[in-house]
Design a protein around this motif. Structure first.
Motif, PDB file in Angstrom:
ATOM      1  N   PHE A   1     -27.241  -5.447  38.549  1.00 67.51           N
ATOM      2  CA  PHE A   1     -26.688  -6.374  39.956  1.00 67.51           C
ATOM      3  C   PHE A   1     -27.501  -7.543  40.158  1.00 67.51           C
ATOM      4  N   THR A   2     -26.801  -8.663  40.011  1.00 66.24           N
ATOM      5  CA  THR A   2     -27.465 -10.019  39.996  1.00 66.24           C
ATOM      6  C   THR A   2     -27.683 -10.492  41.398  1.00 66.24           C
TER       7      THR A   2
ATOM      8  N   PRO B   1     -35.748   4.346  46.107  1.00 63.27           N
ATOM      9  CA  PRO B   1     -35.136   3.189  46.976  1.00 63.27           C
ATOM     10  C   PRO B   1     -35.568   2.107  46.586  1.00 63.27           C
ATOM     11  N   VAL B   2     -35.041   0.782  46.811  1.00 67.14           N
ATOM     12  CA  VAL B   2     -35.338  -0.439  46.724  1.00 67.14           C
ATOM     13  C   VAL B   2     -35.163  -1.174  47.724  1.00 67.14           C
ATOM     14  N   THR B   3     -35.935  -2.240  48.145  1.00 65.78           N
ATOM     15  CA  THR B   3     -35.318  -3.334  49.060  1.00 65.78           C
ATOM     16  C   THR B   3     -35.157  -4.655  48.539  1.00 65.78           C
ATOM     17  N   PRO B   4     -33.942  -5.072  48.421  1.00 63.74           N
ATOM     18  CA  PRO B   4     -33.597  -6.305  47.669  1.00 63.74           C
ATOM     19  C   PRO B   4     -34.468  -7.479  47.996  1.00 63.74           C
ATOM     20  N   ASN B   5     -34.741  -8.539  47.020  1.00 66.27           N
ATOM     21  CA  ASN B   5     -35.403  -9.727  47.345  1.00 66.27           C
ATOM     22  C   ASN B   5     -34.538 -10.819  47.017  1.00 66.27           C
ATOM     23  N   GLY B   6     -33.481 -10.780  46.543  1.00 62.40           N
ATOM     24  CA  GLY B   6     -32.800 -12.082  45.980  1.00 62.40           C
ATOM     25  C   GLY B   6     -32.883 -12.088  44.479  1.00 62.40           C
ATOM     26  N   GLY B   7     -33.519 -11.134  43.910  1.00 65.07           N
ATOM     27  CA  GLY B   7     -33.637 -10.851  42.426  1.00 65.07           C
ATOM     28  C   GLY B   7     -32.704 -10.107  41.884  1.00 65.07           C
ATOM     29  N   ASP B   8     -32.680  -9.769  40.729  1.00 68.15           N
ATOM     30  CA  ASP B   8     -31.679  -8.802  39.911  1.00 68.15           C
ATOM     31  C   ASP B   8     -32.352  -7.218  40.114  1.00 68.15           C
ATOM     32  N   ILE B   9     -31.212  -6.412  40.292  1.00 65.65           N
ATOM     33  CA  ILE B   9     -31.793  -4.900  40.319  1.00 65.65           C
ATOM     34  C   ILE B   9     -31.139  -4.181  39.168  1.00 65.65           C
ATOM     35  N   LEU B  10     -31.758  -3.856  38.237  1.00 62.16           N
ATOM     36  CA  LEU B  10     -31.380  -3.042  37.233  1.00 62.16           C
ATOM     37  C   LEU B  10     -31.327  -1.384  37.368  1.00 62.16           C
ATOM     38  N   ILE B  11     -30.172  -1.099  37.227  1.00 56.14           N
ATOM     39  CA  ILE B  11     -30.041   0.515  37.172  1.00 56.14           C
ATOM     40  C   ILE B  11     -30.002   0.998  35.866  1.00 56.14           C
ATOM     41  N   THR B  12     -31.069   1.900  35.608  1.00 56.69           N
ATOM     42  CA  THR B  12     -31.098   2.589  34.088  1.00 56.69           C
ATOM     43  C   THR B  12     -30.728   4.020  34.226  1.00 56.69           C
ATOM     44  N   PHE B  13     -29.616   4.339  33.700  1.00 50.63           N
ATOM     45  CA  PHE B  13     -29.095   5.827  33.810  1.00 50.63           C
ATOM     46  C   PHE B  13     -29.889   6.790  32.822  1.00 50.63           C
ATOM     47  N   HIS B  14     -30.160   7.952  33.266  1.00 46.19           N
ATOM     48  CA  HIS B  14     -30.818   9.057  32.473  1.00 46.19           C
ATOM     49  C   HIS B  14     -30.031   8.930  30.931  1.00 46.19           C
ATOM     50  N   ILE B  15     -30.947   9.410  30.100  1.00 42.96           N
ATOM     51  CA  ILE B  15     -30.387   9.222  28.488  1.00 42.96           C
ATOM     52  C   ILE B  15     -29.544  10.115  28.211  1.00 42.96           C
ATOM     53  N   SER B  16     -29.426  11.457  28.915  1.00 36.85           N
ATOM     54  CA  SER B  16     -28.591  12.448  28.650  1.00 36.85           C
ATOM     55  C   SER B  16     -27.210  12.201  29.404  1.00 36.85           C
ATOM     56  N   GLY B  17     -27.158  10.923  30.170  1.00 34.19           N
ATOM     57  CA  GLY B  17     -25.688  10.985  30.885  1.00 34.19           C
ATOM     58  C   GLY B  17     -26.153  10.682  32.341  1.00 34.19           C
ATOM     59  N   ILE B  18     -24.871  10.306  33.017  1.00 33.24           N
ATOM     60  CA  ILE B  18     -25.034  10.104  34.303  1.00 33.24           C
ATOM     61  C   ILE B  18     -24.865  11.324  35.077  1.00 33.24           C
ATOM     62  N   PHE B  19     -23.891  12.022  34.783  1.00 35.20           N
ATOM     63  CA  PHE B  19     -23.572  13.571  35.473  1.00 35.20           C
ATOM     64  C   PHE B  19     -22.750  14.196  34.466  1.00 35.20           C
TER      65      PHE B  19
END
Length: 129
Positions: free
Chosen positions: A70-71, A109-127
């Protein structure tokens, strides 16, 4: 979860397919009665219609997709993700698929600061269903 035509998670096109949104759980409370994205849209942080997941796959009941960025995110704290099936209709027709809370997603959790947020999913899958 119910099945419906034209709702596959692993056959996306430009406007139809799996999307993900960043969610502020300070304003969103899970309910088993929530069926469509419109139930959570007011708690989305970042792009109003989320970000489309790329390279989605379903194999042996496990859903997976490429990691997502997310940019330039601003706003309130983010404690969860919601995955939903986007279509060309209104968000009252976008089926909810999964709520992933901070105990499942590294970096939340994360608090946005105007930068990018990278979501890295688990290597074995999302669900897995």
């Amino acid at each position: 979860m119910s099945a419906a035509p034209n709702t596959s998670l692993n056959q996306p096109d430009a406007t139809n397919g799996p999307f993900v949104s960043l969610i502020d759980e300070g304003t969103y409370t899970y309910s088993a009665g929530h069926q469509f994205y419109s139930s959570a849209a007011g708690s989305a942080v970042g792009p109003a219609s989320g970000v489309q997941l790329t390279a989605p796959t379903v194999a042996a009941g496990t859903f997976d997709a490429a990691d997502v960025t997310f940019t330039a995110v601003t706003g309130v704290s983010i404690e969860a993700l919601i995955i939903y099936r986007h279509n060309s209709g209104a968000n009252t027709t976008w089926f909810l698929v999964s709520l992933l809370e901070s105990d499942y997603i590294t970096g939340l959790p994360v608090t946005p600061n105007g930068g990018d947020i990278l979501i890295t999913f688990h290597i074995s899958g999302i669900f897995t269903l």
